[in-house]
Design a protein around this motif. Structure first.
Motif, short mmCIF file in Angstrom:
data_model
loop_
_atom_site.label_atom_id
_atom_site.label_comp_id
_atom_site.label_asym_id
_atom_site.label_seq_id
_atom_site.Cartn_x
_atom_site.Cartn_y
_atom_site.Cartn_z
N ARG A 9 0.81 -1.22 0.00
CA ARG A 9 0.00 0.00 0.00
C ARG A 9 0.84 1.27 0.00
O ARG A 9 0.32 2.35 -0.27
CB ARG A 9 -0.94 0.01 1.22
N ARG A 10 2.11 1.15 0.33
CA ARG A 10 3.02 2.30 0.38
C ARG A 10 4.29 1.92 -0.36
O ARG A 10 5.34 1.71 0.24
CB ARG A 10 3.34 2.68 1.83
N PRO A 11 4.22 1.82 -1.68
CA PRO A 11 5.38 1.32 -2.44
C PRO A 11 6.64 2.16 -2.30
O PRO A 11 7.74 1.67 -2.56
CB PRO A 11 4.87 1.30 -3.88
N ARG A 136 12.81 12.04 11.06
CA ARG A 136 11.52 11.40 10.81
C ARG A 136 11.67 9.90 11.03
O ARG A 136 12.79 9.39 11.09
CB ARG A 136 11.07 11.64 9.36
N PHE A 137 10.53 9.23 11.14
CA PHE A 137 10.50 7.77 11.14
C PHE A 137 9.77 7.31 9.90
O PHE A 137 8.82 7.94 9.44
CB PHE A 137 9.81 7.22 12.39
N ASP A 138 10.21 6.21 9.37
CA ASP A 138 9.58 5.67 8.16
C ASP A 138 8.35 4.85 8.50
O ASP A 138 7.35 4.89 7.79
CB ASP A 138 10.60 4.82 7.40
N VAL A 139 8.43 4.08 9.59
CA VAL A 139 7.32 3.24 10.04
C VAL A 139 7.16 3.42 11.54
O VAL A 139 8.15 3.42 12.28
CB VAL A 139 7.57 1.75 9.73
N VAL A 140 5.91 3.56 11.99
CA VAL A 140 5.62 3.60 13.42
C VAL A 140 4.54 2.56 13.71
O VAL A 140 3.48 2.55 13.07
CB VAL A 140 5.16 4.99 13.89
N TYR A 141 4.83 1.69 14.68
CA TYR A 141 3.89 0.65 15.10
C TYR A 141 3.32 0.98 16.47
O TYR A 141 4.02 1.51 17.34
CB TYR A 141 4.61 -0.70 15.23
N LEU A 142 2.06 0.61 16.70
CA LEU A 142 1.55 0.52 18.07
C LEU A 142 2.22 -0.70 18.69
O LEU A 142 2.27 -1.76 18.08
CB LEU A 142 0.04 0.33 18.08
N HIS A 143 2.72 -0.55 19.93
CA HIS A 143 3.52 -1.59 20.55
C HIS A 143 2.70 -2.35 21.58
O HIS A 143 2.34 -1.82 22.64
CB HIS A 143 4.76 -0.98 21.22
N LEU A 163 -0.38 11.91 11.30
CA LEU A 163 1.06 12.10 11.14
C LEU A 163 1.54 11.57 9.79
O LEU A 163 2.45 12.15 9.18
CB LEU A 163 1.80 11.42 12.29
N ARG A 164 0.92 10.49 9.32
CA ARG A 164 1.27 9.98 7.99
C ARG A 164 0.86 10.99 6.92
O ARG A 164 1.62 11.25 5.97
CB ARG A 164 0.58 8.64 7.76
N ASP A 165 -0.33 11.55 7.07
CA ASP A 165 -0.80 12.54 6.10
C ASP A 165 0.09 13.78 6.09
O ASP A 165 0.26 14.44 5.06
CB ASP A 165 -2.24 12.94 6.41
N GLN A 166 0.67 14.10 7.26
CA GLN A 166 1.55 15.27 7.38
C GLN A 166 2.98 14.97 6.94
O GLN A 166 3.81 15.89 6.87
CB GLN A 166 1.55 15.77 8.83
N GLY A 167 3.28 13.71 6.68
CA GLY A 167 4.62 13.34 6.25
C GLY A 167 5.61 13.13 7.38
O GLY A 167 6.80 12.93 7.14
N VAL A 168 5.13 13.14 8.63
CA VAL A 168 6.02 12.90 9.77
C VAL A 168 6.45 11.44 9.79
O VAL A 168 7.58 11.11 10.16
CB VAL A 168 5.32 13.28 11.10
N VAL A 169 5.53 10.55 9.41
CA VAL A 169 5.84 9.13 9.23
C VAL A 169 5.34 8.73 7.86
O VAL A 169 4.47 9.38 7.28
CB VAL A 169 5.20 8.25 10.33
N ARG A 170 5.88 7.64 7.32
CA ARG A 170 5.48 7.22 5.98
C ARG A 170 4.56 6.02 5.96
O ARG A 170 3.82 5.82 5.00
CB ARG A 170 6.73 6.94 5.14
N ALA A 171 4.60 5.21 7.00
CA ALA A 171 3.73 4.04 7.08
C ALA A 171 3.42 3.77 8.54
O ALA A 171 4.22 4.06 9.42
CB ALA A 171 4.38 2.82 6.43
N ILE A 172 2.24 3.19 8.79
CA ILE A 172 1.81 2.97 10.17
C ILE A 172 1.27 1.55 10.32
O ILE A 172 0.86 0.91 9.36
CB ILE A 172 0.74 3.99 10.60
N ASP A 192 -0.83 0.13 7.21
CA ASP A 192 -0.06 -0.23 6.03
C ASP A 192 0.74 -1.51 6.22
O ASP A 192 1.04 -2.22 5.25
CB ASP A 192 0.94 0.89 5.69
N VAL A 193 1.13 -1.79 7.47
CA VAL A 193 2.04 -2.89 7.75
C VAL A 193 1.85 -3.30 9.20
O VAL A 193 1.51 -2.47 10.06
CB VAL A 193 3.50 -2.46 7.49
N VAL A 194 2.03 -4.57 9.49
CA VAL A 194 1.98 -5.05 10.88
C VAL A 194 3.20 -5.91 11.13
O VAL A 194 3.77 -6.51 10.21
CB VAL A 194 0.69 -5.85 11.19
N MET A 195 3.61 -5.96 12.40
CA MET A 195 4.73 -6.79 12.81
C MET A 195 4.21 -7.88 13.73
O MET A 195 3.65 -7.60 14.79
CB MET A 195 5.80 -5.97 13.53
N CYS A 196 4.37 -9.13 13.30
CA CYS A 196 3.89 -10.27 14.06
C CYS A 196 5.09 -11.02 14.64
O CYS A 196 5.92 -11.54 13.89
CB CYS A 196 3.07 -11.18 13.16
#
Length: 329
Positions: A9-11, A136-143, A163-172, A192-196
């Motif tokens: 979703r975020r190539p 900036r951070f490229d990806v931010v996850y809820l932990h 924050l993604r819309d503002q460009g502070v992060v690129r994927a969430i 956009d992405v999850v960490m399992c």
């Protein structure tokens, strides 16, 4: 050479197939030096690894500080960094003489406070930017929002979308040690992405039933962490005292891992090589995070990742009842 894959979703966000996990930079289980971790980043960089994952939780901010220092002189557009939100670090100088009670060999100079509010998310990212020195951070996850679904879904995710819309992060996204709630995040929120972590491995394939199908359907990338199940799959022959899910592994799981190792060995494949190759076969998986503490561990991880594993291995494991389901090719 380590491959790079784009988030569906975020190539524009491209993750290397092998990623460096920086939990051990926070002195997980035992202390390491700045030089040891710097050598890990240097070796990873030389091998083509460009995705690095950290979190405030890891060593009460120590991991973020060390990772930022190790990357400081690298071209910022050439690497991807993810961090996490949900645990704010509150100073507790009165407890600095104690050790952190959550497994990191650092002074307990801060305590973790759960906070998935909009303000908490923003405060956490600001603090992480300061610790890392990044812009900036490229990806931010809820932990680990396991016990905080309502606030995480209705406050934290919308805050990250802003924050993604503002460009502070690129994927969430979200990162957890379970797959069911991650699947719910994929179904019900704009991630956009999850960490399992730990739920899709040679020992466990629970995520294949819930998370991976819905992620593939909704074009959400899946990053697999805990591929060695906290250590049980990290050696050619698992020792009796191996860890599993951050604890002493039960004897029956150690024996099962040894049976898997023995069968893989008949094909000239080691247990860690098979562990890495297995998760990469699923089309929803975009990266695999391996925790390392120094350059030698990175070298081992890269070699294991590059090993060729014949398809016959998976068929044999399924036939022996050691693999619940064949991996998707």
């Amino acid at each position: 050479m380590v491959r790079t894959l784009a988030l569906p979703r975020r190539p524009a966000v491209r993750l290397t197939e092998l990623a460096l996990g920086a939990s051990q930079a926070g002195n997980l289980y035992r202390a390491i030096t700045n030089e040891e971790f710097a050598s890990a980043v240097d070796t990873a960089w030389d091998a083509g690894v460009r995705y690095y994952d950290t979190a405030p939780h890891y060593g009460l901010g120590l991991s973020e500080r060390r990772l930022g220092a190790a990357l400081r002189h690298r071209p910022r557009d050439e690497y991807v960094v993810s961090t996490k939100v949900g645990r704010l670090l509150v100073p507790t100088p009165e407890d600095a003489y104690r050790r952190d009670p959550e497994g990191f060999d650092v002074p307990a100079s801060h305590r973790r406070v759960w906070d998935f509010s909009r303000d908490g998310v923003r405060r956490s990212i600001e603090a992480s930017l300061e610790r890392t020195g990044l812009d900036r951070f490229d990806v931010v996850y809820l932990h680990d929002p396991d016990d905080h679904w309502e606030q995480a879904a209705t406050e934290a995710i919308p805050a990250l979308v802003e924050l993604r819309d503002q460009g502070v992060v690129r994927a969430i996204g979200a990162g957890m040690n379970q797959s069911a709630m991650l699947a719910r995040f994929v179904r019900e929120t704009d991630v956009d992405v999850v960490m399992c972590a730990g739920r899709y491995t040679l020992l466990e394939q629970g995520a294949a039933d819930d998370l991976l199908p819905v992620a593939a359907n909704r074009r959400v990338g899946v990053v697999i962490a805990g591929v060695y199940n906290s250590g049980l799959l990290s050696r050619d022959r698992p020792p009796d005292e191996a860890r599993y899910d951050y604890r002493q592994a039960p004897p029956e799981l150690v024996e099962r891992a040894r049976r898997i190792a023995a069968l893989c060995g008949t094909y000239g494949v080691t247990l860690p090589q098979a562990a890495l190759a297995f998760v990469r076969r699923h089309p929803a998986v975009v990266s695999t995070v391996v925790g390392v503490r120094d350059g030698s561990q990175v070298t081992d991880a890269v070699r294991r990742s590059e090993a060729a594993v014949p398809d016959e291995v998976w068929d044999a494991l399924v036939a022996a009842g050691l693999l619940a389901a064949p991996p998707s090719g």
